[in-house]
Write a protein that holds these residues in place. Structure first.
Motif, short mmCIF file in Angstrom:
data_model
loop_
_atom_site.label_atom_id
_atom_site.label_comp_id
_atom_site.label_asym_id
_atom_site.label_seq_id
_atom_site.Cartn_x
_atom_site.Cartn_y
_atom_site.Cartn_z
N THR A 321 61.14 21.65 31.51
CA THR A 321 61.25 23.06 31.10
C THR A 321 60.32 23.94 31.92
O THR A 321 60.72 25.01 32.40
N GLY A 322 59.08 23.51 32.06
CA GLY A 322 58.10 24.26 32.85
C GLY A 322 57.55 25.47 32.11
O GLY A 322 57.97 25.82 31.01
N ILE A 323 56.58 26.10 32.74
CA ILE A 323 55.93 27.29 32.17
C ILE A 323 56.84 28.50 32.37
O ILE A 323 57.35 28.73 33.46
N PRO A 324 57.07 29.30 31.34
CA PRO A 324 57.89 30.50 31.49
C PRO A 324 57.31 31.46 32.53
O PRO A 324 56.10 31.44 32.82
N GLU A 325 58.15 32.29 33.07
CA GLU A 325 57.69 33.34 33.98
C GLU A 325 57.22 34.54 33.16
O GLU A 325 57.94 35.02 32.28
N TYR A 326 56.02 35.02 33.46
CA TYR A 326 55.43 36.11 32.68
C TYR A 326 55.34 37.38 33.51
O TYR A 326 55.18 37.34 34.74
N THR A 327 55.43 38.50 32.82
CA THR A 327 55.35 39.80 33.48
C THR A 327 53.90 40.24 33.62
O THR A 327 52.99 39.68 32.99
N ASP A 328 53.68 41.26 34.43
CA ASP A 328 52.34 41.82 34.57
C ASP A 328 51.83 42.36 33.24
O ASP A 328 50.64 42.26 32.92
N GLU A 329 52.72 42.92 32.45
CA GLU A 329 52.33 43.46 31.14
C GLU A 329 51.87 42.35 30.20
O GLU A 329 50.90 42.50 29.45
N GLU A 330 52.55 41.20 30.24
CA GLU A 330 52.15 40.07 29.40
C GLU A 330 50.81 39.50 29.84
O GLU A 330 49.97 39.14 29.00
N GLU A 331 50.58 39.44 31.14
CA GLU A 331 49.29 38.99 31.65
C GLU A 331 48.18 39.95 31.21
O GLU A 331 47.09 39.52 30.80
N ALA A 332 48.44 41.25 31.29
CA ALA A 332 47.45 42.24 30.90
C ALA A 332 47.14 42.15 29.40
O ALA A 332 45.98 42.32 28.99
N PHE A 333 48.14 41.89 28.60
CA PHE A 333 47.96 41.70 27.15
C PHE A 333 47.02 40.53 26.89
O PHE A 333 46.06 40.63 26.10
N ALA A 334 47.25 39.42 27.58
CA ALA A 334 46.39 38.26 27.41
C ALA A 334 44.96 38.56 27.85
O ALA A 334 43.98 38.21 27.17
N SER A 340 38.38 41.09 24.70
CA SER A 340 37.95 41.57 23.40
C SER A 340 37.15 40.53 22.64
O SER A 340 36.21 40.86 21.91
N MET A 341 37.48 39.25 22.84
CA MET A 341 36.82 38.16 22.13
C MET A 341 35.64 37.58 22.92
O MET A 341 35.01 36.62 22.47
N GLY A 342 35.34 38.15 24.08
CA GLY A 342 34.23 37.65 24.88
C GLY A 342 34.49 36.31 25.52
O GLY A 342 33.55 35.55 25.79
N LEU A 343 35.76 35.99 25.77
CA LEU A 343 36.14 34.72 26.38
C LEU A 343 36.43 34.91 27.86
O LEU A 343 36.65 36.04 28.33
N PRO A 344 36.44 33.83 28.63
CA PRO A 344 36.82 33.95 30.04
C PRO A 344 38.19 34.59 30.19
O PRO A 344 39.14 34.21 29.50
N VAL A 345 38.29 35.56 31.07
CA VAL A 345 39.54 36.28 31.27
C VAL A 345 40.36 35.53 32.32
O VAL A 345 40.06 35.56 33.51
N LYS A 346 41.38 34.83 31.84
CA LYS A 346 42.20 34.02 32.74
C LYS A 346 43.69 34.26 32.54
O LYS A 346 44.51 33.53 33.10
N GLY A 347 44.03 35.25 31.74
CA GLY A 347 45.43 35.58 31.54
C GLY A 347 46.20 34.43 30.92
O GLY A 347 45.69 33.72 30.06
N LEU A 348 47.42 34.25 31.38
CA LEU A 348 48.31 33.22 30.82
C LEU A 348 48.29 31.97 31.69
O LEU A 348 49.32 31.47 32.14
N ASP A 349 47.09 31.47 31.90
CA ASP A 349 46.88 30.27 32.69
C ASP A 349 46.63 29.11 31.72
O ASP A 349 45.61 29.06 31.05
#
Length: 481
Positions: A321-334, A340-349
């Motif tokens: 199946t693989g990892i879905p393709e994500y949009t720039d907006e979805e990456e920015a949301f992540a 906000s939670m003080g976690l490493p900012v790595k998007g949808l990785d």
């Protein structure tokens, strides 16, 4: 191999062609945010959706109005493949969708802080797709969707097993919302008892003649003191937590009734002994305060024992199946939520992973799926529908993802992996035989014995008052599927 790839590609395309309706079902359940055994709208929506797709639905099974089993059979009706679905919410985790800071829809209200809305929909998408595939390819077998309420209370599966609902199932595919796309095998989590101890004493005037009373609240506090002092002398695998349900109404009346709700968790080998020790604490507290007490076990569940052969098959289909393709907006949301939670900012990785739970650190969480793994070979697909990162569980950051396009893509990805695995089990008898052989060898070493007392019953109405408090305001924000 080319033929197999073409068949799997057709399955994935069919999943995508049906995904929109199930995304809307997931969104609606997210908005209902119904607590355990109060999931009347959520369970009805899922049951109706499956019934409309041609499944036979038995509602109100195992003594629970919001539990159901949806079945569809073809040909010889063998093999029987089960699918576990959940749809209950959690208290106090209301949150607006898409908000990167805590912002409840209704302050204090329930919310889907564990992603169960996506899970019920993902499994519905799986079985509806597989029904079409089985009809098209002339495949024999039975699909059984187990609508399982109150997973957060660990209630439904032990009672459903006791009712005989899993007796003919040959393999079970579980699922869970996750921040990655993965599966695992081996022993994980903790077994658990959930029970209420109620003490009864005598009222009296607290100032004028307290010696004529017997305080039930004192008994609760002494029981808590006893179980707290157990901690030093119990293994590191134990987890004990409690809340006081009743403790009196006014200081100038000696309370004649008080109750406390306990979760005790441990590895299976220790659990019954720990429960007996806690019962001794209750007895001792009653003796010290000259009160009486009653114990009501709400539920009891085993650790999880996931089947290796089935997990390996699931992982093959996760990789396909693989990892879905994500949009720039979805990456920015992540990124925004991680920041906000003080976690490493790595998007949808996040990874695709197959792990051996026996080699992982011990985690004290529990699920009543554990009992299912002891009566049928079972493994779980964890599909990406919450933001990656070391977020706390049961948290608003899960709720905020619940009806995002990111979660929708996760539902589809999970259904593709589950469909591919189901197709393999139906078309390659040797794979199912391998799964069954491993399970039968395991069962000889660890036969199933329920932890439920004979007189235990599902705690119907447990959350009725809490849902009644918030439902009228929540209804203004319901989403139409």
């Amino acid at each position: 191999m080319e033929t197999l790839n073409a068949e799997k590609l057709e399955i994935m395309e069919l999943v995508e062609s049906r995904q929109g309706n199930l995304w809307r079902v997931s969104d609606a359940i997210w908005s209902y945010a119904e607590l355990g055994l109060e999931e009347y709208k959520s369970s009805k929506l899922l049951a109706d959706t499956l019934e409309d797709a041609g499944f036979q639905v038995a509602r109100g099974v195992a003594g629970m109005p919001t539990a159901f089993v949806a079945s569809w059979s073809r040909g010889t009706s063998k093999p029987v493949i089960g699918f576990l679905a959940e749809y209950d919410a959690l208290p106090m985790i209301s949150q607006k969708a898409g908000a990167s800071v805590q912002d409840p829809v209704v302050p204090g209200a329930p919310g889907h802080g564990c992603g169960h809305n996506t899970m019920g929909a993902m499994q519905a998408l799986t079985v509806i797709t597989m029904k079409d595939i089985m009809e098209k390819r002339d495949l024999n077998g039975t699909l059984k969707y187990f609508g399982s309420p109150a997973e957060e209370m660990l209630v439904s599966r032990p009672y459903m097993i006791r009712a005989g609902l899993f007796k003919d199932v040959e393999a079970v595919i579980d699922c869970h919302s996750s921040g990655d796309f993965s599966t695992s095998y081996g022993r994980s989590g903790a077994g658990m008892y959930s029970f209420v101890v109620t003490f009864k004493g005598k009222t009296a005037h607290s100032g004028a003649n307290p010696w004529m009373g017997r305080s039930a609240t004192d008994a609760v506090e002494l029981m808590h003191a006893g179980t707290e002092r157990m901690r030093e002398h119990t293994p590191v695998t134990q987890r004990t937590h409690w809340i006081t349900l009743e403790g009196g109404e006014a200081p100038n009346v000696v309370p004649d009734r008080a109750s406390t709700w306990y979760f005790i968790r441990d590895i299976d080998e220790n659990l019954e002994g720990r429960f007996d020790w806690v019962m001794d604490c209750a007895k001792g507290a009653a003796l010290m305060t000259q009160t009486t007490y009653e114990v009501k076990v709400l539920t009891a569940a085993h650790q999880r024992y996931s089947n290796k052969a089935l997990a390996e098959l699931l992982f093959e289909n996760i990789e396909a199946t693989g990892i879905p393709e994500y949009t720039d907006e979805e990456e920015a949301f992540a990124n925004a939520i991680q920041e906000s939670m003080g976690l490493p900012v790595k998007g949808l990785d996040y990874p695709l992973e197959l792990t051996n739970a026996d080699l992982e650190p011990y985690r004290g969480g529990s699920s009543d799926v554990g009992d299912v793994t002891l009566v049928a070979p079972c493994a779980s697909v964890r599909f990406p529908s919450r933001i990656p990162g070391e977020f706390p569980g049961h948290h608003w950051t899960v709720t905020t993802c619940g009806i995002s396009s990111y979660a929708h893509k996760g539902i589809t990805a999970g259904a593709k992996a589950a469909c591919g695995t189901t197709y393999d089990l139906l078309t390659k008898p040797e794979l199912l035989a391998q799964v069954r052989s491993e399970f039968e060898e395991f069962s000889r070493k660890r036969p199933y014995k329920t932890f439920l007392p004979d007189d235990a019953e599902p705690p119907l109405g447990w959350n009725t008052g809490l849902m009644g408090k918030f439902r009228p305001e929540m209804e203004r924000f319901y989403i139409t599927p």
